[in-house]
Design a protein around this motif. Structure first.
Motif, mmCIF file in Angstrom:
data_model
loop_
_atom_site.group_PDB
_atom_site.id
_atom_site.type_symbol
_atom_site.label_atom_id
_atom_site.label_comp_id
_atom_site.label_asym_id
_atom_site.label_seq_id
_atom_site.Cartn_x
_atom_site.Cartn_y
_atom_site.Cartn_z
ATOM 1 N N LYS A 153 0.764 -1.366 0.069
ATOM 2 C CA LYS A 153 -0.002 -0.093 -0.046
ATOM 3 C C LYS A 153 0.967 1.179 0.124
ATOM 4 O O LYS A 153 1.997 1.275 0.610
ATOM 5 C CB LYS A 153 -0.801 0.203 1.195
ATOM 6 N N LEU A 154 0.208 2.250 -0.700
ATOM 7 C CA LEU A 154 0.836 3.725 -0.575
ATOM 8 C C LEU A 154 0.379 4.410 0.361
ATOM 9 O O LEU A 154 -0.821 4.102 0.861
ATOM 10 C CB LEU A 154 0.949 4.057 -2.014
ATOM 11 N N SER A 155 1.239 5.487 0.733
ATOM 12 C CA SER A 155 0.485 6.602 1.933
ATOM 13 C C SER A 155 -0.803 7.197 1.534
ATOM 14 O O SER A 155 -1.007 7.373 0.161
ATOM 15 C CB SER A 155 1.565 7.516 1.917
ATOM 16 N N SER A 156 -1.507 7.401 2.146
ATOM 17 C CA SER A 156 -2.898 8.151 1.990
ATOM 18 C C SER A 156 -2.617 9.557 1.546
ATOM 19 O O SER A 156 -3.572 10.209 1.022
ATOM 20 C CB SER A 156 -3.793 8.012 3.379
ATOM 21 N N THR A 157 -1.513 9.920 1.640
ATOM 22 C CA THR A 157 -1.003 11.341 1.094
ATOM 23 C C THR A 157 -1.242 11.429 -0.520
ATOM 24 O O THR A 157 -1.230 12.469 -0.834
ATOM 25 C CB THR A 157 0.249 11.823 1.344
ATOM 26 N N ASN A 158 -1.073 10.117 -1.034
ATOM 27 C CA ASN A 158 -1.315 10.162 -2.714
ATOM 28 C C ASN A 158 -2.649 10.267 -3.055
ATOM 29 O O ASN A 158 -3.329 10.015 -2.554
ATOM 30 C CB ASN A 158 -0.368 9.132 -2.942
ATOM 31 N N THR A 159 -2.827 10.612 -4.278
ATOM 32 C CA THR A 159 -3.789 10.404 -5.115
ATOM 33 C C THR A 159 -3.935 9.407 -6.303
ATOM 34 O O THR A 159 -2.792 9.490 -7.333
ATOM 35 C CB THR A 159 -4.556 11.744 -5.605
ATOM 36 N N ILE A 160 -4.384 8.416 -6.439
ATOM 37 C CA ILE A 160 -4.373 7.160 -7.316
ATOM 38 C C ILE A 160 -5.586 7.206 -8.211
ATOM 39 O O ILE A 160 -6.900 6.963 -7.757
ATOM 40 C CB ILE A 160 -4.198 5.813 -6.477
ATOM 41 N N ASP A 168 6.008 -2.547 -4.861
ATOM 42 C CA ASP A 168 6.883 -3.667 -4.589
ATOM 43 C C ASP A 168 7.449 -3.278 -2.998
ATOM 44 O O ASP A 168 7.133 -2.297 -2.542
ATOM 45 C CB ASP A 168 7.823 -3.978 -5.438
ATOM 46 N N GLU A 169 7.824 -4.128 -2.267
ATOM 47 C CA GLU A 169 8.327 -4.263 -0.941
ATOM 48 C C GLU A 169 9.154 -2.992 -0.910
ATOM 49 O O GLU A 169 10.315 -2.851 -1.526
ATOM 50 C CB GLU A 169 8.959 -5.514 -0.550
ATOM 51 N N GLY A 170 9.122 -2.180 0.250
ATOM 52 C CA GLY A 170 9.946 -1.075 0.478
ATOM 53 C C GLY A 170 9.666 0.085 -0.265
ATOM 54 O O GLY A 170 10.512 1.099 -0.350
ATOM 55 N N ALA A 171 8.708 0.428 -1.513
ATOM 56 C CA ALA A 171 8.606 1.133 -2.369
ATOM 57 C C ALA A 171 7.959 2.325 -1.590
ATOM 58 O O ALA A 171 6.872 1.904 -0.850
ATOM 59 C CB ALA A 171 7.952 0.890 -3.512
ATOM 60 N N THR A 172 8.035 3.766 -1.624
ATOM 61 C CA THR A 172 7.319 4.756 -0.804
ATOM 62 C C THR A 172 7.041 5.882 -1.820
ATOM 63 O O THR A 172 7.903 5.959 -2.879
ATOM 64 C CB THR A 172 8.361 5.050 0.274
ATOM 65 N N ALA A 173 6.054 6.618 -1.491
ATOM 66 C CA ALA A 173 5.714 7.680 -2.304
ATOM 67 C C ALA A 173 4.971 8.754 -1.468
ATOM 68 O O ALA A 173 4.190 8.257 -0.500
ATOM 69 C CB ALA A 173 4.905 7.247 -3.598
ATOM 70 N N GLU A 174 4.974 10.033 -1.632
ATOM 71 C CA GLU A 174 4.289 10.872 -0.851
ATOM 72 C C GLU A 174 3.802 12.178 -1.797
ATOM 73 O O GLU A 174 4.438 12.540 -2.407
ATOM 74 C CB GLU A 174 4.967 11.602 0.572
#
Length: 388
Positions: A153-160, A168-174
């Motif tokens: 899952k990505l952070s809720s700060t993102n818009t998808i 994948d494991e360890g990937a991050t986005a803000e």
């Protein structure tokens, strides 16, 4: 079981990208061509390539040989796995694969039983086909790599937008936007999307790479592993271990390994008169028609440019070209060139190796004797193109 990926004449037409590697080591989609076949067949792979490359890209003991310029799909997979010993699969004059109990070069097929393949397939013969086929191959690789797996899952700060994304494991986005409505988005292991980025699929960010703040990335784009990018990118493929970390435009382009694009550098991908783009042909020592209206920069391994560099539509920069200065440099920048629109000199081999050693050290990599030997060989074999 193991396979070998062999080079056909496409190794010649894909230069300068293939000066430093076999054709099957080219990245198109998410994976290299060799990695695709290994993943589909669940096998180890080797290469049948030029002699000076064979110490790094070695041949394995195997009975199955596959054309390294051809990308796999389900139909091809069935046809190849059904080959019997002593058979060669071909499409017109293209050898796709052959099975032989002894090592046999693909040009010596007269003793093998010919099996015709009548369906279509993706074959990479020219550099511009890498970005041209990237969307098709990215979508195939996305399905291959994510089948049966659950995305993080990505952070809720993102818009998808849409749900065609795999993290994948360890990937991050803000604080970034991801539009998957036009194609999938793949974020590889330990990759990072920094704040304020806008990304449209199809897009792949391979493992341990970063997209810097405020980047705008359009579809049909792949950023290979251990790379860092920023600015504006459209339909481009970066092999890996390369940087375009600042503002500036890169479009309809291919960058090799260990490349660096200086801040505020741009490439043109459309001529002012909307004419067909031509690219330098190493064999003919002249420019070849591509049939394309949009074609940008083809940059080989170890090539670099300084800040505010401007590349004309359809520019080819050879291995270890080092470009700087005001104005547009020529559309063909020979391997081991040093200069720009004001003129070029030879980038001395000892100076290039000294810089490359430092570049490798920054990535915890060693410039060993095998790599030095490959670079030295390329320096000698490309002398004919340096008419300074």
């Amino acid at each position: 079981m193991a396979i070998n990926l062999f080079d056909d004449k496409s190794w010649l037409t894909l230069r300068p990208l293939t000066f430093t590697r076999p054709v099957a080591d080219l990245r198109v989609g998410i994976l290299t061509i060799a990695q695709k076949w290994a993943k589909y067949l669940d096998v180890a792979f080797g290469y049948q390539t030029e002699g000076y490359l064979s110490r790094k890209y070695s041949l394995l003991e195997a009975e199955l040989f596959i054309n390294g310029s051809i990308c796999p799909d389900g139909e091809l997979l069935d046809a190849i796995t059904n080959l019997k010993d002593g058979q060669v699969l071909h499409a017109a004059d293209v050898v796709i694969a052959y099975k032989s109990s002894g090592i046999l070069h693909h040009t010596a097929m007269s003793s093998l039983e010919r099996v015709a393949y009548l369906d279509g397939f993706v074959k990479i013969d020219y550099p511009e086909q890498i970005f041209g086929y990237n969307d098709v191959e990215l979508q195939k690789d996305f399905a291959l790599l994510t089948k049966g797996r659950t995305s993080a899952k990505l952070s809720s700060t993102n818009t998808i937008l849409g749900d065609n994304i795999f993290v994948d494991e360890g990937a991050t986005a803000e604080c970034s936007t991801f539009n998957t409505l036009q194609g999938p988005i793949y974020l590889g292991k330990n990759s990072q999307i920094w704040e304020g980025c806008h990304i449209r699929g199809s897009f792949a960010l391979c493992h341990d790479s970063q997209v810097k703040m405020g980047a705008k990335i359009y579809g049909k784009t792949t950023i290979g592993p251990f790379s860092r990018v920023g600015g504006e990118i459209n339909n481009a493929v970066i092999w890996g271990y390369s940087s375009k970390g600042h503002e500036g435009y890169l479009g309809n382009s291919v960058l090799g390994q260990w490349c660096n694009i200086g801040a505020d550098s741009n490439n043109s991908n459309l001529k002012n008169n909307y004419a067909e783009v031509r690219l330098w042909d190493y064999d003919k020592e002249t420019f070849r028609k591509t049939g394309l209206q949009f074609c940008g920069l083809i940059m080989a391994d170890h090539a670099k440019c300084a800040i505010n560099t401007m590349f004309n539509t359809g520019t080819v920069a050879g291995v270890s070209a080092n470009v700087f200065g005001a104005g547009f440099p020529r559309n063909f920048i020979p391997d081991f060139s040093w200069g720009g629109s004001h003129g070029f000199d030879v980038y001395a081999l000892d100076k290039m190796l000294e810089t490359t050693e430092k570049v490798y050290e920054r990535r915890d990599t060693v410039l060993d004797e095998i790599e030095r030997g490959i670079i030295t060989h390329i320096f000698e074999m490309t002398k004919q193109y340096r008419h300074f």
